[in-house]
Design a protein around this motif. Structure first.
Motif, mmCIF file in Angstrom:
data_model
loop_
_atom_site.group_PDB
_atom_site.id
_atom_site.type_symbol
_atom_site.label_atom_id
_atom_site.label_comp_id
_atom_site.label_asym_id
_atom_site.label_seq_id
_atom_site.Cartn_x
_atom_site.Cartn_y
_atom_site.Cartn_z
ATOM 1 N N PRO A 34 -68.030 41.663 -90.839
ATOM 2 C CA PRO A 34 -67.243 41.722 -89.605
ATOM 3 C C PRO A 34 -66.520 40.417 -89.351
ATOM 4 C CG PRO A 34 -69.588 41.544 -89.114
ATOM 5 C CD PRO A 34 -69.481 41.733 -90.584
ATOM 6 N N LYS A 35 -65.249 40.508 -89.032
ATOM 7 C CA LYS A 35 -64.447 39.326 -88.759
ATOM 8 C C LYS A 35 -64.048 39.322 -87.290
ATOM 9 C CE LYS A 35 -62.369 39.052 -93.377
ATOM 10 N NZ LYS A 35 -61.105 39.052 -94.128
ATOM 11 N N GLU A 36 -64.209 38.182 -86.697
ATOM 12 C CA GLU A 36 -63.845 38.066 -85.287
ATOM 13 C C GLU A 36 -62.341 38.239 -85.136
ATOM 14 O OE1 GLU A 36 -64.260 34.916 -81.589
ATOM 15 O OE2 GLU A 36 -65.211 34.486 -83.512
ATOM 16 N N GLY A 37 -61.962 39.126 -84.240
ATOM 17 C CA GLY A 37 -60.536 39.331 -83.994
ATOM 18 C C GLY A 37 -59.823 40.127 -85.065
ATOM 19 N N GLU A 38 -60.573 40.780 -85.967
ATOM 20 C CA GLU A 38 -59.933 41.560 -87.029
ATOM 21 C C GLU A 38 -59.114 42.700 -86.420
ATOM 22 O OE1 GLU A 38 -61.095 43.981 -91.082
ATOM 23 O OE2 GLU A 38 -62.620 43.545 -89.604
ATOM 24 N N LYS A 39 -57.874 42.860 -86.891
ATOM 25 C CA LYS A 39 -56.989 43.869 -86.358
ATOM 26 C C LYS A 39 -57.088 45.146 -87.180
ATOM 27 C CE LYS A 39 -53.651 40.631 -84.383
ATOM 28 N NZ LYS A 39 -52.233 40.220 -84.327
ATOM 29 N N LYS A 40 -57.583 46.191 -86.533
ATOM 30 C CA LYS A 40 -57.722 47.473 -87.204
ATOM 31 C C LYS A 40 -56.657 48.436 -86.683
ATOM 32 C CE LYS A 40 -62.742 47.002 -87.733
ATOM 33 N NZ LYS A 40 -64.055 47.593 -87.413
ATOM 34 N N PRO A 41 -56.244 49.388 -87.512
ATOM 35 C CA PRO A 41 -55.271 50.371 -87.035
ATOM 36 C C PRO A 41 -55.902 51.333 -86.034
ATOM 37 C CG PRO A 41 -55.962 50.887 -89.276
ATOM 38 C CD PRO A 41 -56.563 49.553 -88.935
ATOM 39 N N VAL A 42 -55.192 51.599 -84.952
ATOM 40 C CA VAL A 42 -55.679 52.538 -83.931
ATOM 41 C C VAL A 42 -54.532 53.458 -83.552
ATOM 42 C CG1 VAL A 42 -57.454 51.018 -82.983
ATOM 43 C CG2 VAL A 42 -55.127 50.913 -82.080
ATOM 44 N N GLU A 43 -54.884 54.608 -83.010
ATOM 45 C CA GLU A 43 -53.887 55.592 -82.581
ATOM 46 C C GLU A 43 -53.667 55.482 -81.079
ATOM 47 O OE1 GLU A 43 -53.578 60.434 -82.373
ATOM 48 O OE2 GLU A 43 -54.352 59.533 -84.230
ATOM 49 N N ILE A 44 -52.418 55.378 -80.689
ATOM 50 C CA ILE A 44 -52.094 55.211 -79.268
ATOM 51 C C ILE A 44 -52.352 56.521 -78.514
ATOM 52 C CG2 ILE A 44 -50.184 54.844 -77.646
ATOM 53 C CD1 ILE A 44 -49.067 52.813 -79.560
ATOM 54 N N PRO A 45 -53.086 56.445 -77.395
ATOM 55 C CA PRO A 45 -53.379 57.661 -76.616
ATOM 56 C C PRO A 45 -52.235 58.009 -75.675
ATOM 57 C CG PRO A 45 -54.453 55.781 -75.618
ATOM 58 C CD PRO A 45 -53.756 55.255 -76.847
ATOM 59 N N ASN A 46 -52.310 59.191 -75.098
ATOM 60 C CA ASN A 46 -51.333 59.603 -74.079
ATOM 61 C C ASN A 46 -51.744 58.994 -72.736
ATOM 62 O OD1 ASN A 46 -49.374 60.840 -72.586
ATOM 63 N ND2 ASN A 46 -50.398 62.833 -72.526
ATOM 64 N N LEU A 47 -50.876 58.152 -72.181
ATOM 65 C CA LEU A 47 -51.188 57.449 -70.937
ATOM 66 C C LEU A 47 -50.344 57.927 -69.763
ATOM 67 C CD1 LEU A 47 -51.305 53.897 -72.553
ATOM 68 C CD2 LEU A 47 -53.253 55.361 -72.025
ATOM 69 N N VAL A 48 -49.370 58.785 -70.033
ATOM 70 C CA VAL A 48 -48.474 59.268 -68.984
ATOM 71 C C VAL A 48 -49.274 60.085 -67.971
ATOM 72 C CG1 VAL A 48 -46.477 60.716 -68.461
ATOM 73 C CG2 VAL A 48 -46.483 59.278 -70.506
ATOM 74 N N GLY A 49 -49.077 59.757 -66.677
ATOM 75 C CA GLY A 49 -49.784 60.451 -65.615
ATOM 76 C C GLY A 49 -51.054 59.774 -65.165
ATOM 77 N N LEU A 50 -51.483 58.738 -65.908
ATOM 78 C CA LEU A 50 -52.717 58.043 -65.551
ATOM 79 C C LEU A 50 -52.427 56.922 -64.556
ATOM 80 C CD1 LEU A 50 -54.544 57.628 -68.992
ATOM 81 C CD2 LEU A 50 -54.914 59.387 -67.261
ATOM 82 N N PRO A 51 -53.366 56.615 -63.681
ATOM 83 C CA PRO A 51 -53.233 55.415 -62.844
ATOM 84 C C PRO A 51 -53.185 54.183 -63.736
ATOM 85 C CG PRO A 51 -54.963 56.864 -62.019
ATOM 86 C CD PRO A 51 -54.569 57.391 -63.361
ATOM 87 N N LEU A 52 -52.507 53.137 -63.262
ATOM 88 C CA LEU A 52 -52.307 51.941 -64.068
ATOM 89 C C LEU A 52 -53.628 51.354 -64.565
ATOM 90 C CD1 LEU A 52 -50.635 49.678 -65.272
ATOM 91 C CD2 LEU A 52 -50.620 48.561 -63.019
ATOM 92 N N GLU A 53 -54.586 51.221 -63.684
ATOM 93 C CA GLU A 53 -55.851 50.588 -64.077
ATOM 94 C C GLU A 53 -56.569 51.401 -65.145
ATOM 95 O OE1 GLU A 53 -56.722 47.569 -63.327
ATOM 96 O OE2 GLU A 53 -54.848 47.452 -62.190
ATOM 97 N N GLN A 54 -56.522 52.702 -65.000
ATOM 98 C CA GLN A 54 -57.174 53.565 -65.993
ATOM 99 C C GLN A 54 -56.454 53.464 -67.338
ATOM 100 O OE1 GLN A 54 -57.811 57.562 -64.611
ATOM 101 N NE2 GLN A 54 -58.375 58.327 -66.639
ATOM 102 N N ALA A 55 -55.120 53.409 -67.323
ATOM 103 C CA ALA A 55 -54.350 53.273 -68.554
ATOM 104 C C ALA A 55 -54.644 51.940 -69.233
ATOM 105 C CB ALA A 55 -52.861 53.403 -68.248
ATOM 106 N N LYS A 56 -54.708 50.882 -68.437
ATOM 107 C CA LYS A 56 -55.008 49.563 -68.999
ATOM 108 C C LYS A 56 -56.409 49.528 -69.590
ATOM 109 C CE LYS A 56 -53.779 45.924 -66.562
ATOM 110 N NZ LYS A 56 -53.561 45.054 -65.387
ATOM 111 N N ALA A 57 -57.354 50.185 -68.932
ATOM 112 C CA ALA A 57 -58.728 50.216 -69.444
ATOM 113 C C ALA A 57 -58.781 50.938 -70.784
ATOM 114 C CB ALA A 57 -59.643 50.894 -68.429
ATOM 115 N N LYS A 58 -58.013 52.029 -70.915
ATOM 116 C CA LYS A 58 -57.974 52.766 -72.184
ATOM 117 C C LYS A 58 -57.416 51.892 -73.297
ATOM 118 C CE LYS A 58 -57.886 57.776 -71.968
ATOM 119 N NZ LYS A 58 -57.123 58.963 -72.361
ATOM 120 N N LEU A 59 -56.343 51.184 -72.994
ATOM 121 C CA LEU A 59 -55.738 50.314 -74.005
ATOM 122 C C LEU A 59 -56.681 49.184 -74.386
ATOM 123 C CD1 LEU A 59 -52.049 50.048 -72.703
ATOM 124 C CD2 LEU A 59 -52.901 51.389 -74.624
#
Length: 706
Positions: free
Chosen positions: A574-599
């Protein structure tokens, strides 16, 4: 006396006439017997013989481990001997019964079974139940004969490689057509004798000529790797990216053996007629496209080989480069890479660096860049054993100008086939050798004995092993720390190059239409497997090869390395700060705080545009795969009479229009390309429905993405 003389004259004339007639008859008999005797005997034999074809069994097509990809199954055909049918006097009855079982018009069947021929096909590939019913009727002059037909047990798997065979088992596409002579064999026949009235001669001998079965093929294709490639393509085609077309090629760069070759959309060769003909052809072999930044591998190889550049040479990128009156921008424009070495320029896929190198090469040795392009195999077929291979498109040598050299150096203004590019990059992987690609490994006789082996064929040495080694190290840097980071495979050294090219069309390059690609090999220091991923017209943003194609390469090659039991080269902790590929979720319609938490949970960052509590639009869209740490722009819409104008910099027209529409604003676009200046400026409060004027900029030559 006079009468006697006249009588003698008349007798002489009659005699001469009879003699002449007899001579003519003798000459005619001599002509017919000695000159045309063989031909007429053959015709007479044909007239009294009705032949029933006995098809040869088509050879099997196996994968490299002798797993069946194309086989033969038995079906039946219905045949008729019209003389027997007519002699029975039951023509109408026979036609009616056949029509009822076969589901064909009675009139058509009646025509067939009463034609003035010795034998006629009534129906082909009849299913077992229908054939059984007809056989049980024992209709005079009607026979039910088993025949082989082609069957592909895996359906669509490797359809573009195998092709398909027609109703007479003749190869029509793919390997079935390319190796039709070897696969088809020689048909046999059964001959039955009839008299002049068309009645079968009792006790006559039936002549039987046995068929000679076809040879079988053992391919270089590995069924498991083919499945892996097609699995990824199916997932891609059903994702939000949903491209127009996509392909994956996997090969052994040291032998030229194609291990997997897959494209979507595809077809089922068992039902090929149910699919449009345009999907039958193999785009990896036939179609040409502008390769974009993947072609920079060729530019780098030529420059390194000729000594016009070294990895440590310094360059400066202000975001663009001018060639005569033309300006070529870097894909990162309006940003710039600034000062960098050539090795860093390869990592960054920097357009100005490669333009400079291509022009430097041409300046040192005019015509040499073109020589290397042809030496790597572009402009002529690779010789792969598939029908219809394309040659790509090259600007004629005599028409080359500095701007052409510059654009070709970054993969624009040249069209190549995917197989050409794979063979060229394989030369970098294998030490500089151009190797002929092939799909057939062995040819077997009908008893399964190997009668021919297809060995690797080295066509020429295009660059030195030393140059190839340096370039492999540079391409490894692209994956470890450059634009190809999404192709990184833990435990293995991977080398490769991303590519994004805008598609040409009538009147110039087409807005919003791109080909995203990634080509690479592993392990980088001892390449055993090479793969090319091509995604034609991906939807949404981002559309870059490093984002769209590289993750697919990573999954396919990672699975292939494990399947081929190629051991990891190092242990990954394990490497600290290692960047792994992730899939962006659908955030449209979510409250800002909830969207930020998901990200935040996915390791992604948020950039907020606008005010309010609910996300109304996002860039990139859901489903896009990006590395951790990527910023996702969240557009908010607040309550009140005024709306805040968002910052649209860098967006394309469809993306900008979608964002503004979600916010309740309208787009007034000027130009094409990426958004630059806008009015009102970002942050301005405006009434709902306000038009936002945005200037979009496209460089003189289109940007080629990483």
């Amino acid at each position: 006396m006079y009468t006697s003389i006249n009588l003698k004259k008349r007798l002489l004339v009659v005699f001469l006439l009879l003699a002449a007639g007899l001579l003519i008859v003798l000459l005619r008999l001599t002509w017919l017997q000695l000159v045309r005797g063989g031909e007429l005997q053959e015709k007479a034999l044909r007239n009294r013989l009705a032949t029933v074809p006995v098809p040869a069994q088509r050879g099997i097509i196996y994968d490299r481990h002798r797993r069946e990809l194309a086989i033969n199954i038995t079906s039946d055909y219905i045949g008729a001997f019209p003389p027997e049918v007519r002699d029975s006097g039951r023509q109408e009855e026979i036609a009616a019964k056949l029509a009822e079982i076969l589901g064909q018009p009675q009139e058509e069947i009646l025509k067939r079974i009463t034609r003035p021929t010795g034998f006629e096909f009534v129906a082909r590939r009849v299913d077992f139940e229908k054939a059984r019913k007809i056989r049980e009727l024992k209709l005079p002059g009607i026979i039910v004969v088993p025949e082989n037909r082609r069957y592909y047990p895996n359906g669509m798997l490797a359809a573009h490689v195998l092709g398909f065979a027609g109703i007479d088992n003749q190869g029509l596409e793919g390997l079935e057509a390319m190796y039709d002579k070897e696969l088809s064999g020689v048909p046999g026949q059964i001959a039955r004798e009839f008299d002049a009235l068309g009645h079968e001669i009792p006790q006559a001998t039936h002549h039987y000529l046995p068929p000679q079965n076809g040879h079988s093929l053992v391919l270089t294709i590995d069924q498991t790797l083919q499945f892996m490639a097609e699995r990824e393509l199916d997932q891609l085609m059903h994702s939000p990216t949903n491209p127009r077309r996509a392909s994956i090629l996997i090969m052994n760069p040291n032998t030229g053996e194609i291990l997997a070759l897959a494209s979507r959309p595809a077809f089922d060769p068992n039902r090929f007629a149910d699919f449009p003909p345009e999907v039958w052809s193999n785009p990896v072999v036939r179609d040409a496209y502008e390769p974009g930044s993947t072609f920079k591998i060729i530019t780098a190889a030529a420059a390194l080989e000729e000594g016009v550049v070294k990895p440590e040479d310094k360059f400066y990128d202000p975001g663009y480069i001018q060639v005569g009156p033309d300006i070529i921008r870097c894909w990162a424009y309006p940003l710039a890479h600034g000062s960098q070495t050539f090795a860093e320029g390869v990592k960054n896929s920097c357009n100005p660096v490669f333009v400079s190198v291509a022009l430097r090469l041409e300046e040192k040795k005019p015509g040499s860049f073109y020589d290397y392009i042809q030496g790597f195999g572009f402009g002529h077929p690779t010789g792969i054993d598939l029908t219809g291979e394309g040659t790509g498109i090259l600007i004629p040598r005599e028409e080359l100008k500095p701007i052409n050299i510059a654009t070709i150096g970054i993969g624009q203004g040249i069209a190549v086939t995917p197989i050409q590019l794979a063979v060229a990059v394989a030369a970098v992987a294998n030490g500089g050798k151009i190797i002929k690609p092939h799909l057939v490994k062995e040819i077997l006789d009908s008893q399964g004995k190997v009668i021919r082996r297809i060995d690797p064929e080295v066509q020429r040495q295009v660059i030195s092993p030393a140059t190839a080694q340096v370039l492999r190290q540079l391409l490894e840097g692209v994956v470890s720390g450059g634009t190809g980071r999404n192709a990184y495979i833990p435990g293995y050294r991977v080398a490769g190059k991303t590519g994004t090219a805008q598609k040409p069309g009538p009147g110039g390059y087409q807005e919003g239409k791109y080909v995203a690609s990634f080509i690479g090999f592993a392990p980088a220091n001892d390449p055993q497997i090479l793969a090319l991923v091509l995604v034609d017209e991906p939807k949404g943003y981002p559309y870059y090869g490093g984002v769209v194609a590289a993750p697919i390469f990573q999954r396919v090659v990672a699975d292939a390395l494990r399947y081929l039991k190629i051991p990891p080269q190092y242990t990954v902790g394990p490497k600290e700060g290692e960047k792994k590929p992730v899939e962006i979720p659908n955030l449209v319609g979510l409250p800002l705080e909830q969207a930020k938490a998901k990200l935040q949970a996915l390791g992604l960052e948020a950039r907020i545009e606008g005010e309010g509590g609910v996300v109304v639009a996002q860039i990139p869209k859901e489903g896009v795969v990006v590395p951790q740490g990527t910023k996702v722009i969240l557009f908010l819409q607040g309550k009140g009479d005024k709306l805040r104008v968002p910052d649209l910099t860098g967006l394309r027209i469809p993306e900008a229009a979608e964002v503004l529409e979600a916010l309740g604003l309208k787009l007034w676009p000027e130009g094409s390309g990426q958004a630059g200046e806008q009015s009102p400026v970002p942050g301005t409060l405006v009434p709902p429905g306000t038009q936002v004027k945005v200037k979009f900029y496209e460089p003189t030559q289109p940007n080629l993405g990483p």
